[in-house]
Design a protein around this motif. Sequence first.
Motif, mmCIF file in Angstrom:
data_model
loop_
_atom_site.group_PDB
_atom_site.id
_atom_site.type_symbol
_atom_site.label_atom_id
_atom_site.label_comp_id
_atom_site.label_asym_id
_atom_site.label_seq_id
_atom_site.Cartn_x
_atom_site.Cartn_y
_atom_site.Cartn_z
ATOM 1 N N LEU A 189 42.378 59.913 39.301
ATOM 2 C CA LEU A 189 43.650 59.263 39.019
ATOM 3 C C LEU A 189 43.701 58.863 37.552
ATOM 4 O O LEU A 189 42.674 58.560 36.940
ATOM 5 C CB LEU A 189 43.819 58.021 39.899
ATOM 6 N N SER A 190 44.878 58.836 36.995
ATOM 7 C CA SER A 190 45.046 58.409 35.603
ATOM 8 C C SER A 190 45.838 57.117 35.566
ATOM 9 O O SER A 190 46.536 56.762 36.520
ATOM 10 C CB SER A 190 45.769 59.489 34.800
ATOM 11 N N GLY A 191 45.719 56.406 34.463
ATOM 12 C CA GLY A 191 46.439 55.157 34.307
ATOM 13 C C GLY A 191 45.524 54.078 33.761
ATOM 14 O O GLY A 191 44.507 54.359 33.125
ATOM 15 N N LEU A 271 42.414 48.483 41.158
ATOM 16 C CA LEU A 271 43.669 49.231 41.149
ATOM 17 C C LEU A 271 43.735 50.196 39.972
ATOM 18 O O LEU A 271 43.184 49.945 38.904
ATOM 19 C CB LEU A 271 44.853 48.267 41.055
ATOM 20 N N MET A 272 44.439 51.298 40.172
ATOM 21 C CA MET A 272 44.824 52.187 39.083
ATOM 22 C C MET A 272 46.344 52.183 39.028
ATOM 23 O O MET A 272 47.001 52.506 40.018
ATOM 24 C CB MET A 272 44.305 53.601 39.303
ATOM 25 N N VAL A 273 46.882 51.798 37.876
ATOM 26 C CA VAL A 273 48.331 51.682 37.703
ATOM 27 C C VAL A 273 48.783 52.693 36.667
ATOM 28 O O VAL A 273 48.300 52.707 35.537
ATOM 29 C CB VAL A 273 48.719 50.254 37.260
ATOM 30 N N ASP A 274 49.710 53.548 37.069
ATOM 31 C CA ASP A 274 50.208 54.594 36.181
ATOM 32 C C ASP A 274 51.732 54.590 36.217
ATOM 33 O O ASP A 274 52.343 55.034 37.186
ATOM 34 C CB ASP A 274 49.672 55.964 36.619
ATOM 35 N N ASP A 275 52.337 54.057 35.145
ATOM 36 C CA ASP A 275 53.799 54.023 35.031
ATOM 37 C C ASP A 275 54.441 53.389 36.269
ATOM 38 O O ASP A 275 55.411 53.904 36.820
ATOM 39 C CB ASP A 275 54.342 55.430 34.811
ATOM 40 N N ALA A 277 53.296 53.186 39.283
ATOM 41 C CA ALA A 277 52.722 53.650 40.549
ATOM 42 C C ALA A 277 51.316 53.089 40.699
ATOM 43 O O ALA A 277 50.520 53.090 39.754
ATOM 44 C CB ALA A 277 52.685 55.172 40.591
ATOM 45 N N LEU A 278 51.000 52.620 41.904
ATOM 46 C CA LEU A 278 49.738 51.922 42.142
ATOM 47 C C LEU A 278 48.916 52.643 43.198
ATOM 48 O O LEU A 278 49.437 53.041 44.238
ATOM 49 C CB LEU A 278 50.031 50.488 42.576
ATOM 50 N N ASN A 279 47.623 52.815 42.908
ATOM 51 C CA ASN A 279 46.663 53.337 43.879
ATOM 52 C C ASN A 279 45.421 52.454 43.868
ATOM 53 O O ASN A 279 45.064 51.888 42.823
ATOM 54 C CB ASN A 279 46.258 54.776 43.552
ATOM 55 N N VAL A 280 44.760 52.347 45.012
ATOM 56 C CA VAL A 280 43.529 51.571 45.096
ATOM 57 C C VAL A 280 42.341 52.483 44.819
ATOM 58 O O VAL A 280 42.187 53.532 45.455
ATOM 59 C CB VAL A 280 43.380 50.906 46.479
ATOM 60 N N LEU A 281 41.504 52.087 43.885
ATOM 61 C CA LEU A 281 40.287 52.833 43.562
ATOM 62 C C LEU A 281 39.141 52.457 44.491
ATOM 63 O O LEU A 281 38.366 53.318 44.916
ATOM 64 C CB LEU A 281 39.867 52.562 42.120
ATOM 65 N N GLU A 282 39.033 51.170 44.795
ATOM 66 C CA GLU A 282 37.923 50.679 45.599
ATOM 67 C C GLU A 282 38.212 49.268 46.070
ATOM 68 O O GLU A 282 39.119 48.599 45.548
ATOM 69 C CB GLU A 282 36.623 50.668 44.790
ATOM 70 N N PHE A 283 37.443 48.818 47.035
ATOM 71 C CA PHE A 283 37.467 47.427 47.456
ATOM 72 C C PHE A 283 36.084 46.828 47.268
ATOM 73 O O PHE A 283 35.073 47.503 47.472
ATOM 74 C CB PHE A 283 37.863 47.295 48.940
#
Length: 421
Positions: A189-191, A271-275, A277-283
């Motif tokens: 993922l990028s951001g 979290l990875m935040v790109d413009d 948009a949010l995705n979870v990298l890990e907990f």
Amino acid sequence: MRVLIVGGGGREHALAWKLAQSPQCEALFAAPGNAGTAELGENLAVHDSDTDAICTAAFERRIDLVVVGPEAPLAAGLVDALTERGILAFGPSKAAAQIESSKWFAKSVMQSAGVPHAGGELFETAQAAHKWLEILGPDDLPVLKADGLAAGKGVIVPDHIDDAHAAVVDMFAGAFGSAGERVVIEDRLSGMEASAMAIVSGTDILPLPLSCDYKRIMDNDQGPNTGGMGVYVPPGFVGDADSVFGDVHQPVAEQMAAQGCEFRGLLYAGLMVDDGALNVLEFNARFGDPETQAVLPLLDGDLLPVLAASARGETLPRDVISHSGRASVSVAIVSGGYPGPYVTGKAIHGLNAVDDTVDVFHAGTAIDDDGRTVTSGGRVLAVNAVADTLTEARGIAYDNVQRITFDESFYRTDIALRELS
């Protein structure tokens, strides 16, 4: 309350510092603690991975609440062991701690909860992993993660597909010990990365301020990953904090409760935040380190009853603690050579020269036979400043960092600069 904090890093010193301010805190202990926690209470010569010794120490000292800092004791079932002995403990059970101790378990929970995350596959043999990599195109570089706990260093971000194959060889050959017996290969993922921590009691969530940490050893995010070189609060690029916790922590807590492994403790989402948009990298299943050092100084009020309520599985009291809304910058001072080999036992100078409004949290420190505060680890100290603006907090932090010295000390000079520029 008589409180025992398990661990000996900067996170544990920050927790000790905050809990010692509680009018409910009668006595404070740390196992094993460091030179900083020794100034706030009593350090116990007990390793944080020695479950039996911690349980015995808690019983003998009539501890009312144990707060577990590091991930390894949680994954080993320390909270379960304390609970069996009738000792209240803040932190998840061994089953719930799988949200951190197994990357694949976390992915399965996120999938069931509908939380956005990177797609990936689990591999139990090097042969299967190599075969999967051969299917990828030359521009489809993945991320490789040891499935188990690897002290924050089990993630490989290759620059070339050949590097990915080499990483598979190393990981299955034992580069990360038993943590790499299974490997997760996932989409890259990028951001920009951010950290979101919340105190959880079953399905009740109490968000803490969002933060942004720096993992690479050198400025401009160059060099190998570390345990963390600095943090700032708030990260303006994340957006609405309420939506983060509502879209990530709440559904995950509800899903874990539905699966029969209710979460109590601190739930941390990377979290990875790109413009937008949010995705979870890990907990993570515990307070972040070094995020805790920057976040706790922003909290007004009493943290102790909140942690105790979480440990009991009760509704979290929201009237006893609040977020000041100010900015915070924390800069790590590390030993020369870190995250590789480094020498310890170096005398630390200038600790008494910092401003009264600045907090210095000890991580890799100890008191030697001559009564001097000396280095005992890679990440040695975290210098934290709070101010009305991020610019002001950054200036105060770095002004005070320069007052503390030890032989071959090192720190990044660009913490929070990405936000300001």
